[in-house]
Design a protein around this motif. Structure first.
Motif, PDB file in Angstrom:
ATOM      1  N   TYR A 257       0.832  -1.199   0.000  1.00 45.42           N
ATOM      2  CA  TYR A 257       0.000   0.000   0.000  1.00 45.42           C
ATOM      3  C   TYR A 257       0.873   1.259   0.000  1.00 45.42           C
ATOM      4  O   TYR A 257       1.907   1.317   0.665  1.00 45.42           O
ATOM      5  CB  TYR A 257      -0.898   0.043   1.238  1.00 45.42           C
ATOM      6  N   VAL A 283      -8.499   2.357  -0.795  1.00 44.90           N
ATOM      7  CA  VAL A 283      -9.143   2.317   0.515  1.00 44.90           C
ATOM      8  C   VAL A 283      -9.224   3.744   1.043  1.00 44.90           C
ATOM      9  O   VAL A 283      -8.196   4.387   1.277  1.00 44.90           O
ATOM     10  CB  VAL A 283      -8.360   1.428   1.499  1.00 44.90           C
ATOM     11  N   GLU A 284     -10.452   4.261   1.211  1.00 53.63           N
ATOM     12  CA  GLU A 284     -10.631   5.619   1.717  1.00 53.63           C
ATOM     13  C   GLU A 284     -10.210   5.675   3.189  1.00 53.63           C
ATOM     14  O   GLU A 284     -10.366   4.712   3.945  1.00 53.63           O
ATOM     15  CB  GLU A 284     -12.096   6.040   1.591  1.00 53.63           C
ATOM     16  N   SER A 285      -9.680   6.832   3.588  1.00 51.00           N
ATOM     17  CA  SER A 285      -9.201   6.985   4.958  1.00 51.00           C
ATOM     18  C   SER A 285      -9.485   8.400   5.436  1.00 51.00           C
ATOM     19  O   SER A 285      -9.963   9.247   4.675  1.00 51.00           O
ATOM     20  CB  SER A 285      -7.693   6.711   5.028  1.00 51.00           C
ATOM     21  N   LEU A 318      -1.488   3.122  12.287  1.00 54.87           N
ATOM     22  CA  LEU A 318      -2.384   2.773  11.182  1.00 54.87           C
ATOM     23  C   LEU A 318      -1.967   1.447  10.579  1.00 54.87           C
ATOM     24  O   LEU A 318      -0.778   1.106  10.546  1.00 54.87           O
ATOM     25  CB  LEU A 318      -2.337   3.851  10.085  1.00 54.87           C
ATOM     26  N   ALA A 319      -2.955   0.701  10.096  1.00 55.83           N
ATOM     27  CA  ALA A 319      -2.681  -0.499   9.315  1.00 55.83           C
ATOM     28  C   ALA A 319      -2.113  -0.077   7.958  1.00 55.83           C
ATOM     29  O   ALA A 319      -2.181   1.103   7.582  1.00 55.83           O
ATOM     30  CB  ALA A 319      -3.958  -1.315   9.149  1.00 55.83           C
ATOM     31  N   ASP A 321      -3.321  -0.231   5.090  1.00 56.30           N
ATOM     32  CA  ASP A 321      -4.328   0.399   4.229  1.00 56.30           C
ATOM     33  C   ASP A 321      -4.866   1.709   4.808  1.00 56.30           C
ATOM     34  O   ASP A 321      -5.841   2.266   4.303  1.00 56.30           O
ATOM     35  CB  ASP A 321      -5.480  -0.560   3.957  1.00 56.30           C
ATOM     36  N   THR A 323      -6.174   2.218   7.833  1.00 57.67           N
ATOM     37  CA  THR A 323      -7.162   2.047   8.897  1.00 57.67           C
ATOM     38  C   THR A 323      -6.493   2.236  10.258  1.00 57.67           C
ATOM     39  O   THR A 323      -5.442   1.639  10.520  1.00 57.67           O
ATOM     40  CB  THR A 323      -7.793   0.642   8.836  1.00 57.67           C
ATOM     41  N   GLU A 324      -7.108   3.052  11.124  1.00 62.93           N
ATOM     42  CA  GLU A 324      -6.512   3.285  12.428  1.00 62.93           C
ATOM     43  C   GLU A 324      -6.595   2.026  13.288  1.00 62.93           C
ATOM     44  O   GLU A 324      -7.645   1.396  13.392  1.00 62.93           O
ATOM     45  CB  GLU A 324      -7.200   4.452  13.143  1.00 62.93           C
ATOM     46  N   VAL A 325      -5.472   1.684  13.914  1.00 59.25           N
ATOM     47  CA  VAL A 325      -5.394   0.494  14.754  1.00 59.25           C
ATOM     48  C   VAL A 325      -5.440   0.861  16.228  1.00 59.25           C
ATOM     49  O   VAL A 325      -6.156   0.241  17.021  1.00 59.25           O
ATOM     50  CB  VAL A 325      -4.105  -0.300  14.443  1.00 59.25           C
TER      51      VAL A 325
END
Length: 505
Positions: A257, A283-285, A318-319, A321, A323-325
């Motif tokens: 990514y 992937v939208e963020s 963040l992952a 992609d 995405t917040e982890v």
């Protein structure tokens, strides 16, 4: 004059002539012995190492430099200048030719005493970008396997000869193709191979026909290594931003990514999505500042605030992609999060190493970097170059012969154990040398141990940890040839040189 006087004068003249002849012959013999001795002392010694490919150097170079071998165009069976070379799976692929002309690729095995030619392949004019991709190279629209020189694919659409890794405003008349290879900036003007670290190469072709024919400003395609299309999307420009998925930023890819920007000017690099390079899935963020994103082995890090206390700083994970982890309370760190941008580490095999998010968090709190064998970094006062190695401040010798803190160029090459640095000289505002050579320095003391000028070159790069390769300047003059006959390096016809640690005795 009597006969006896005449004979005595003649005998004296003969003796004088013989003495002068003896002296001349003696000088010539000494000169010949000196030349022979110089040649014997300077002749190439051959390579006899363990052929371990690495981007670091062996500590054995502390003894200095010695020439292992020299090769000429005639040795390799090619014409033209050496344009580029690259290590692929322990082999060397080199491109010879002149700009705008047909060129020759050569595959070389450097693991023996002298280089051996494995194959040669003629290619059409190779003036576009060159790629090193897995076990192959991509040159002139062909994917060529380096092990045997076989063409495994011919690309469906040519790569643009003019490309960039950075987006420019739409009002420029000389729009370039935009390219992303998974991290490294691509600049064909450098003439070298760009290492592809992505499953695909992303190429965004600028529109070259009227609106009625092409309904996009950029057409972005993902190309597989075999030259087939993996996916595509269109990007259009508006007065304020990019319409469409946007353009992938030239930063290190994490698990395939990369962040994507839709900012028109591309100066602020606002990220609102992450692109999966292999399949083109977006992937939208949340929106992030690209400069604040720090890549780690398992995702991305950036600074933020705790949701229950906006004044409390947090480390946001963040992952890959986007995405917040997690968010972790961040006490006063030993070093700032953005300082991780200026840390470069290698593992034991000489590969660039990234920490995990947990390891990075530990480094922020302690300032220590136990997760890699060798690390260099800037300190908070240096704006360019590296001034620390493995937690120790690097030193340099000043003009007066004293020691002071040193800042070395970011192109420095450490030894596998951190004991040496092969580098251009440390920054010196008083230096008048505009074209210095790379030198060998002890670390962290900064004491100069040797210089590549000792073997007649200015720059070199590791191929194996105990073998540097260099493409020397080729001064074709009588003086240069005389110096080479007297044992100096390089020979005027040399196109590639191998340099190994100096042997004892």
């Amino acid at each position: 004059m009597t006969l006896s006087n005449t004979l005595a004068s003649w005998r004296e003249a003969v003796l004088t002539f013989l003495r002068r002849l003896a002296i001349t012959l003696g000088v010539a013999l000494v000169g010949a012995l000196a030349v022979g001795s110089s040649w014997l002392m300077h002749r190439p010694v051959g390579y006899s190492g363990d052929a371990h490919a690495s981007s670091l150097i062996s500590p054995d170079f502390a003894s200095g430099f010695q020439v292992a071998w020299e090769t000429t165009s005639a040795d390799l069976g090619v014409d033209g200048s050496l344009r580029a070379y690259q290590e692929i799976d322990g082999l060397l692929v080199a491109l010879f030719g002149e700009k705008g002309q047909p060129s020759t690729l050569v595959g070389l095995d450097l693991s023996g005493e002298k280089p051996s030619v494995l194959w040669r392949r003629e290619v059409t004019s190779a003036d576009g970008p060159l790629f090193a991709w897995g076990d192959s190279v991509v040159v002139a629209g062909q994917t060529i396997r380096v092990a045997d020189g076989e063409v495994t694919a011919t690309w469906e659409m040519p790569l643009p000869t003019s490309v960039t890794s950075y987006f420019y405003d739409s009002d420029r008349s000389d729009k370039k193709g935009f390219i992303n290879v998974g991290g490294d900036e691509v600049n064909p003007a450098d003439g070298g191979f760009s290492r592809v670290t992505s499953p695909v190469i992303v190429v965004c072709y600028p529109r070259d026909k009227p609106d009625a024919v092409q309904d996009f400003d950029y057409l972005c395609l993902g190309w597989n290594k075999d030259g087939t299309e993996a996916w595509r999307y269109k990007v259009n420009l508006s007065p304020h931003d990019l319409q469409g998925p946007g353009l992938p930023l030239p930063v290190t890819a994490v698990d395939g990514y990369v962040p994507v920007s839709r900012n028109f000017g591309y100066a602020d690099q606002q990220v609102g999505a992450f692109l999966h390079l292999a399949d083109g899935v977006l992937v939208e963020s949340a929106t992030y500042d690209a400069d604040a994103l720090v890549p780690v082995a398992d995702g991305w890090l950036l600074g933020g605030a705790m949701p229950d206390d906006p004044r409390q700083r947090a480390l946001v994970t963040l992952a890959p992609d986007g995405t917040e982890v997690s968010r972790t309370r961040l006490a006063d760190p030993f070093i700032g999060l953005t300082d991780l941008h200026f840390v470069k580490c290698w593992d034991e095999d000489g590969n660039v190493a990234l920490p995990t998010s947990e390891q990075a968090a530990s480094t922020l709190a302690s300032g220590e970097i136990p997760w890699a064998s060798v690390c260099v970094q800037r300190d908070q006062h240096s704006k360019e170059g590296f001034s620390l190695m493995n937690g120790h401040r690097l030193m340099a010798t000043n003009g007066a012969g004293g020691a002071e803190s040193g800042t070395y160029p970011e192109s420095l090459i450490p030894a596998t154990d951190g004991s040496l640095i092969l580098s251009l000289p440390p920054k010196d505002k008083d230096s008048t040398n505009k074209n210095p050579s790379m030198n060998l320095y002890a670390a962290p003391s900064g004491i100069q141990l040797a210089s590549l000028e000792d073997v007649g070159v200015r720059y070199a790069q590791p191929f194996y940890d105990d073998l540097l390769i260099a493409s020397p300047a080729r001064p074709d003059s009588r003086i240069a040839r005389l110096r080479s006959y007297l044992g100096a390096y390089p020979h005027p016809d040399t196109v590639l040189m191998g340099i190994t640690p100096k042997r004892a005795g």
